[in-house]
Design a protein around this motif. Structure first.
Motif, PDB file in Angstrom:
ATOM      1  N   PHE A  43     -11.045   7.352  10.577  1.00  0.00           N
ATOM      2  CA  PHE A  43     -10.372   7.301  11.871  1.00  0.00           C
ATOM      3  C   PHE A  43      -9.746   8.642  12.259  1.00  0.00           C
ATOM      4  O   PHE A  43      -9.620   8.949  13.438  1.00  0.00           O
ATOM      5  CB  PHE A  43      -9.284   6.225  11.866  1.00  0.00           C
ATOM      6  N   LEU A  44      -9.324   9.431  11.256  1.00  0.00           N
ATOM      7  CA  LEU A  44      -8.618  10.676  11.529  1.00  0.00           C
ATOM      8  C   LEU A  44      -9.512  11.907  11.482  1.00  0.00           C
ATOM      9  O   LEU A  44      -9.158  12.955  12.010  1.00  0.00           O
ATOM     10  CB  LEU A  44      -7.477  10.868  10.515  1.00  0.00           C
ATOM     11  N   GLY A  45     -10.645  11.813  10.770  1.00  0.00           N
ATOM     12  CA  GLY A  45     -11.482  12.984  10.579  1.00  0.00           C
ATOM     13  C   GLY A  45     -11.045  13.839   9.415  1.00  0.00           C
ATOM     14  O   GLY A  45     -11.594  14.923   9.188  1.00  0.00           O
ATOM     15  N   GLN A  46     -10.056  13.375   8.658  1.00  0.00           N
ATOM     16  CA  GLN A  46      -9.610  14.070   7.449  1.00  0.00           C
ATOM     17  C   GLN A  46      -9.148  13.027   6.447  1.00  0.00           C
ATOM     18  O   GLN A  46      -8.547  12.021   6.810  1.00  0.00           O
ATOM     19  CB  GLN A  46      -8.473  15.039   7.756  1.00  0.00           C
ATOM     20  N   ASP A  47      -9.484  13.236   5.179  1.00  0.00           N
ATOM     21  CA  ASP A  47      -9.151  12.249   4.156  1.00  0.00           C
ATOM     22  C   ASP A  47      -7.645  12.193   3.913  1.00  0.00           C
ATOM     23  O   ASP A  47      -6.951  13.220   3.961  1.00  0.00           O
ATOM     24  CB  ASP A  47      -9.863  12.571   2.838  1.00  0.00           C
ATOM     25  N   VAL A  48      -7.170  10.989   3.672  1.00  0.00           N
ATOM     26  CA  VAL A  48      -5.765  10.759   3.349  1.00  0.00           C
ATOM     27  C   VAL A  48      -5.727   9.860   2.117  1.00  0.00           C
ATOM     28  O   VAL A  48      -6.400   8.823   2.078  1.00  0.00           O
ATOM     29  CB  VAL A  48      -5.010  10.078   4.512  1.00  0.00           C
ATOM     30  N   ALA A  49      -4.968  10.247   1.108  1.00  0.00           N
ATOM     31  CA  ALA A  49      -4.869   9.446  -0.114  1.00  0.00           C
ATOM     32  C   ALA A  49      -4.251   8.095   0.214  1.00  0.00           C
ATOM     33  O   ALA A  49      -3.269   8.000   0.938  1.00  0.00           O
ATOM     34  CB  ALA A  49      -4.016  10.175  -1.151  1.00  0.00           C
ATOM     35  N   ALA A  50      -4.839   7.024  -0.336  1.00  0.00           N
ATOM     36  CA  ALA A  50      -4.327   5.680  -0.073  1.00  0.00           C
ATOM     37  C   ALA A  50      -4.720   4.755  -1.214  1.00  0.00           C
ATOM     38  O   ALA A  50      -5.829   4.842  -1.749  1.00  0.00           O
ATOM     39  CB  ALA A  50      -4.869   5.141   1.248  1.00  0.00           C
ATOM     40  N   VAL A  51      -3.801   3.868  -1.580  1.00  0.00           N
ATOM     41  CA  VAL A  51      -4.072   2.899  -2.641  1.00  0.00           C
ATOM     42  C   VAL A  51      -3.262   1.643  -2.345  1.00  0.00           C
ATOM     43  O   VAL A  51      -2.153   1.722  -1.809  1.00  0.00           O
ATOM     44  CB  VAL A  51      -3.720   3.481  -4.037  1.00  0.00           C
ATOM     45  N   GLY A  52      -3.836   0.472  -2.650  1.00  0.00           N
ATOM     46  CA  GLY A  52      -3.157  -0.772  -2.327  1.00  0.00           C
ATOM     47  C   GLY A  52      -3.361  -1.842  -3.380  1.00  0.00           C
ATOM     48  O   GLY A  52      -4.288  -1.777  -4.200  1.00  0.00           O
ATOM     49  N   PHE A  53      -2.473  -2.835  -3.353  1.00  0.00           N
ATOM     50  CA  PHE A  53      -2.539  -3.969  -4.281  1.00  0.00           C
ATOM     51  C   PHE A  53      -2.248  -5.235  -3.472  1.00  0.00           C
ATOM     52  O   PHE A  53      -1.252  -5.310  -2.755  1.00  0.00           O
ATOM     53  CB  PHE A  53      -1.491  -3.804  -5.382  1.00  0.00           C
ATOM     54  N   SER A  54      -3.120  -6.214  -3.571  1.00  0.00           N
ATOM     55  CA  SER A  54      -2.954  -7.470  -2.844  1.00  0.00           C
ATOM     56  C   SER A  54      -2.843  -8.613  -3.835  1.00  0.00           C
ATOM     57  O   SER A  54      -3.666  -8.722  -4.752  1.00  0.00           O
ATOM     58  CB  SER A  54      -4.155  -7.707  -1.915  1.00  0.00           C
ATOM     59  N   ILE A  55      -1.820  -9.471  -3.674  1.00  0.00           N
ATOM     60  CA  ILE A  55      -1.737 -10.663  -4.520  1.00  0.00           C
ATOM     61  C   ILE A  55      -2.261 -11.858  -3.733  1.00  0.00           C
ATOM     62  O   ILE A  55      -2.090 -11.956  -2.522  1.00  0.00           O
ATOM     63  CB  ILE A  55      -0.299 -10.926  -5.031  1.00  0.00           C
ATOM     64  N   GLY A  56      -2.921 -12.752  -4.448  1.00  0.00           N
ATOM     65  CA  GLY A  56      -3.491 -13.930  -3.822  1.00  0.00           C
ATOM     66  C   GLY A  56      -2.433 -15.003  -3.631  1.00  0.00           C
ATOM     67  O   GLY A  56      -2.173 -15.813  -4.527  1.00  0.00           O
ATOM     68  N   PHE A  57      -1.818 -15.011  -2.480  1.00  0.00           N
ATOM     69  CA  PHE A  57      -0.694 -15.917  -2.247  1.00  0.00           C
ATOM     70  C   PHE A  57      -1.084 -17.374  -2.443  1.00  0.00           C
ATOM     71  O   PHE A  57      -0.333 -18.147  -3.043  1.00  0.00           O
ATOM     72  CB  PHE A  57      -0.135 -15.708  -0.842  1.00  0.00           C
ATOM     73  N   GLU A  58      -2.245 -17.779  -1.946  1.00  0.00           N
ATOM     74  CA  GLU A  58      -2.633 -19.188  -2.028  1.00  0.00           C
ATOM     75  C   GLU A  58      -2.765 -19.632  -3.487  1.00  0.00           C
ATOM     76  O   GLU A  58      -2.505 -20.793  -3.815  1.00  0.00           O
ATOM     77  CB  GLU A  58      -3.950 -19.427  -1.279  1.00  0.00           C
TER      78      GLU A  58
ATOM     79  N   ASP B 290       0.844  -1.198   0.000  1.00  0.00           N
ATOM     80  CA  ASP B 290       0.000   0.000   0.000  1.00  0.00           C
ATOM     81  C   ASP B 290       0.874   1.240   0.000  1.00  0.00           C
ATOM     82  O   ASP B 290       1.987   1.228   0.541  1.00  0.00           O
ATOM     83  CB  ASP B 290      -0.910   0.020   1.226  1.00  0.00           C
ATOM     84  N   ILE B 291       0.352   2.301  -0.590  1.00  0.00           N
ATOM     85  CA  ILE B 291       1.011   3.605  -0.546  1.00  0.00           C
ATOM     86  C   ILE B 291       0.006   4.600   0.013  1.00  0.00           C
ATOM     87  O   ILE B 291      -1.085   4.778  -0.532  1.00  0.00           O
ATOM     88  CB  ILE B 291       1.491   4.052  -1.938  1.00  0.00           C
ATOM     89  N   ILE B 292       0.378   5.236   1.108  1.00  0.00           N
ATOM     90  CA  ILE B 292      -0.488   6.201   1.777  1.00  0.00           C
ATOM     91  C   ILE B 292       0.150   7.586   1.692  1.00  0.00           C
ATOM     92  O   ILE B 292       1.336   7.745   1.957  1.00  0.00           O
ATOM     93  CB  ILE B 292      -0.694   5.804   3.249  1.00  0.00           C
ATOM     94  N   GLY B 293      -0.650   8.577   1.284  1.00  0.00           N
ATOM     95  CA  GLY B 293      -0.165   9.948   1.228  1.00  0.00           C
ATOM     96  C   GLY B 293       0.187  10.439  -0.155  1.00  0.00           C
ATOM     97  O   GLY B 293       0.741  11.531  -0.294  1.00  0.00           O
ATOM     98  N   ASP B 294      -0.119   9.674  -1.207  1.00  0.00           N
ATOM     99  CA  ASP B 294       0.188  10.071  -2.580  1.00  0.00           C
ATOM    100  C   ASP B 294      -1.075   9.916  -3.423  1.00  0.00           C
ATOM    101  O   ASP B 294      -1.541   8.798  -3.669  1.00  0.00           O
ATOM    102  CB  ASP B 294       1.315   9.206  -3.145  1.00  0.00           C
ATOM    103  N   ALA B 295      -1.631  11.040  -3.882  1.00  0.00           N
ATOM    104  CA  ALA B 295      -2.861  11.015  -4.676  1.00  0.00           C
ATOM    105  C   ALA B 295      -2.585  10.949  -6.168  1.00  0.00           C
ATOM    106  O   ALA B 295      -3.529  10.864  -6.967  1.00  0.00           O
ATOM    107  CB  ALA B 295      -3.700  12.256  -4.364  1.00  0.00           C
ATOM    108  N   SER B 296      -1.321  10.950  -6.577  1.00  0.00           N
ATOM    109  CA  SER B 296      -0.985  11.004  -7.999  1.00  0.00           C
ATOM    110  C   SER B 296      -0.960   9.607  -8.614  1.00  0.00           C
ATOM    111  O   SER B 296      -0.966   8.590  -7.912  1.00  0.00           O
ATOM    112  CB  SER B 296       0.383  11.666  -8.196  1.00  0.00           C
ATOM    113  N   ALA B 297      -0.886   9.581  -9.952  1.00  0.00           N
ATOM    114  CA  ALA B 297      -0.815   8.310 -10.679  1.00  0.00           C
ATOM    115  C   ALA B 297       0.470   7.549 -10.367  1.00  0.00           C
ATOM    116  O   ALA B 297       0.557   6.347 -10.631  1.00  0.00           O
ATOM    117  CB  ALA B 297      -0.921   8.574 -12.185  1.00  0.00           C
ATOM    118  N   ARG B 298       1.449   8.248  -9.810  1.00  0.00           N
ATOM    119  CA  ARG B 298       2.713   7.579  -9.461  1.00  0.00           C
ATOM    120  C   ARG B 298       2.476   6.424  -8.493  1.00  0.00           C
ATOM    121  O   ARG B 298       3.128   5.374  -8.594  1.00  0.00           O
ATOM    122  CB  ARG B 298       3.673   8.585  -8.829  1.00  0.00           C
TER     123      ARG B 298
END
Length: 425
Positions: free
Chosen positions: A324-339, A139-147
């Motif tokens: 949880f914070l009361g203010q939005d924070v940019a966040a995006v994640g990728f999960s691979i199915g290990f099994e 996951d990357i938290i704090g970056d709203a860009s396409a990067r």
């Protein structure tokens, strides 16, 4: 004496194979700048049932409060939730959001995390679906860009390459595109969750089936008619690689420029990071839905030509941490199915160091046995000592099943220099 339904024991060879695959995953994620964290296996009941986990909330294992007596249990008969205060995590994203809200003062402005851990869901057990399984999340938290999306996709594809699962690709969409399309076709806001459930079946039941199911649901007639007309419209045959032309061709006219530009930027960054690849490993799918209710933007799924099911997925969830914070924070994640992935990795690609069984007679002095073993271990081998039995064949077959690849016999006076190592084949 079986384990609980939907859960498994792993014999030594299976466990070793899983750990070697996990080691590759960890190494590649770390190489891409992600730092591993750990969160508790339980979270507060209210957090796990806050309406952000989608259908997974219904599958959560809940933990009874301590000290409940019979009277308290009877009093809570109409409100089972009052009996619990904790629950086993059903994914790693909700715990991550809580982790970030708790520890943000000690974390960098843009935080790249790795979580590799078991999760639990009260699924109906079936082939490939378990009640306890391992998730591998970045996951990357704090970056709203396409990067951020590009970094996740590149790290994931690189990890599959390292596991010799080359040829993987990513289907990509944006929840804002879905909302815009449903608004364009005329679906009411309150009927959209049900409409998305039906759209998610498009690859299984086709346009006609989707339209029929939407009508059965009682969706707005004019909207269903417009949607069906779009799905069955004539299409030109020219091929467009991932980019603006492909995206706009697959959407109704007038798609929001800002969203299209974000999707195009992801593709440009992924291509720049993988210049030696065969084409662009991305495909725009305007009807990719993904069921998690917390997605707010880009969504994606990992595909591989060897299987017809997804090997992972993820998306942007900018609103979750704000709960949880009361203010939005940019966040995006990728999960691979290990099994799923561990079953695809060739055994040749998960072989560890040389593994040798030393078979010895009972009269060999212990100090000689330990000295020979220590010398082999020092050279990088994995070594097991076994006392010779009458049925040597069975002993060696058992060792092979445990992942050992060679054996040697040790007699009195044998040293590491005089040891004759033979393959277990």
């Amino acid at each position: 004496m079986n384990p609980p339904r939907g859960m498994r024991d792993f014999l030594p060879a299976d466990k070793a194979r899983r750990e070697r695959v996990l080691a590759v995953i960890r190494e590649r994620y770390r190489a891409h700048g992600f730092d591993e964290i750990e969160t508790p296996v339980v979270e507060e009941y209210g957090r796990l049932h806050a309406g952000i986990g989608g259908d997974n909330e219904k599958l959560a294992y809940n933990v009874l409060k301590r000290g409940l007596d019979a009277e308290a249990i009877r009093a809570a008969a109409d409100d089972p939730a009052s009996l619990t205060d904790l629950g086993l995590r059903y994914d790693l994203t909700v715990p991550l959001a809580r982790f970030y809200a708790t520890n943000r003062g000690q974390l960098p402005t843009v935080f790249r995390s790795v979580q590799i851990a078991p999760v639990w869901r009260a699924e109906r057990p079936q082939k490939g679906r378990y009640r306890q399984f391992v998730q591998c999340d970045i996951d990357i938290i704090g970056d709203a860009s396409a990067r951020a999306e590009a970094e996740l996709i590149v790290a994931t594809l690189d990890t599959l390459d390292a596991l010799k699962l080359a040829g993987a690709s990513v289907r990509i969409n944006d929840r804002r595109v879905l909302d815009w399309m449903l608004d364009t076709f005329g679906f009411a806001v309150d009927e959209r969750p049900g409409v998305l459930i039906t759209i998610d079946k498009l690859d299984k039941i086709g346009p006609v089936g989707v339209a029929a199911e939407l009508r059965d649901r009682g969706a707005t007639t004019a909207a269903v008619d417009a949607f069906e007309a779009f799905l069955t419209r004539p299409m030109t045959l020219e091929f467009h690689p991932y980019g603006e032309a492909q995206i706009r061709k697959l959407l109704p006219q007038g798609a929001p420029d800002e969203i299209v530009a974000h999707l195009v930027g992801i593709g440009q960054a992924v291509v720049a990071a993988r210049p030696g690849g065969d084409g662009i490993p991305l495909a725009f799918d305007p009807f990719l839905v993904r069921g998690m209710g917390y997605y707010t933007g880009t969504i994606f799924e990992l595909a591989h030509p060897s299987v017809d099911y997804s090997l992972g997925g993820g998306g942007r969830y900018d609103g979750m941490i704000g709960r949880f914070l009361g203010q939005d924070v940019a966040a995006v994640g990728f999960s691979i199915g290990f099994e799923r992935i561990v079953d695809l990795v060739s055994a040749d690609e998960t072989e560890g160091p040389a593994a040798v069984v030393l078979v010895h007679d009972r009269d060999v002095p212990v100090h000689e046995l330990v000295a020979v073993k220590a010398a082999l271990v020092a050279s990088g081998s994995r070594v097991r000592l076994e006392t010779r039995t009458k049925n040597l064949k069975a002993l060696l077959e058992r060792a092979a099943a445990d992942g050992y690849t060679a054996f040697a016999t040790v007699g009195a006076g044998t040293t590491a220099a005089t040891l004759e190592v033979k393959p277990l084949a």
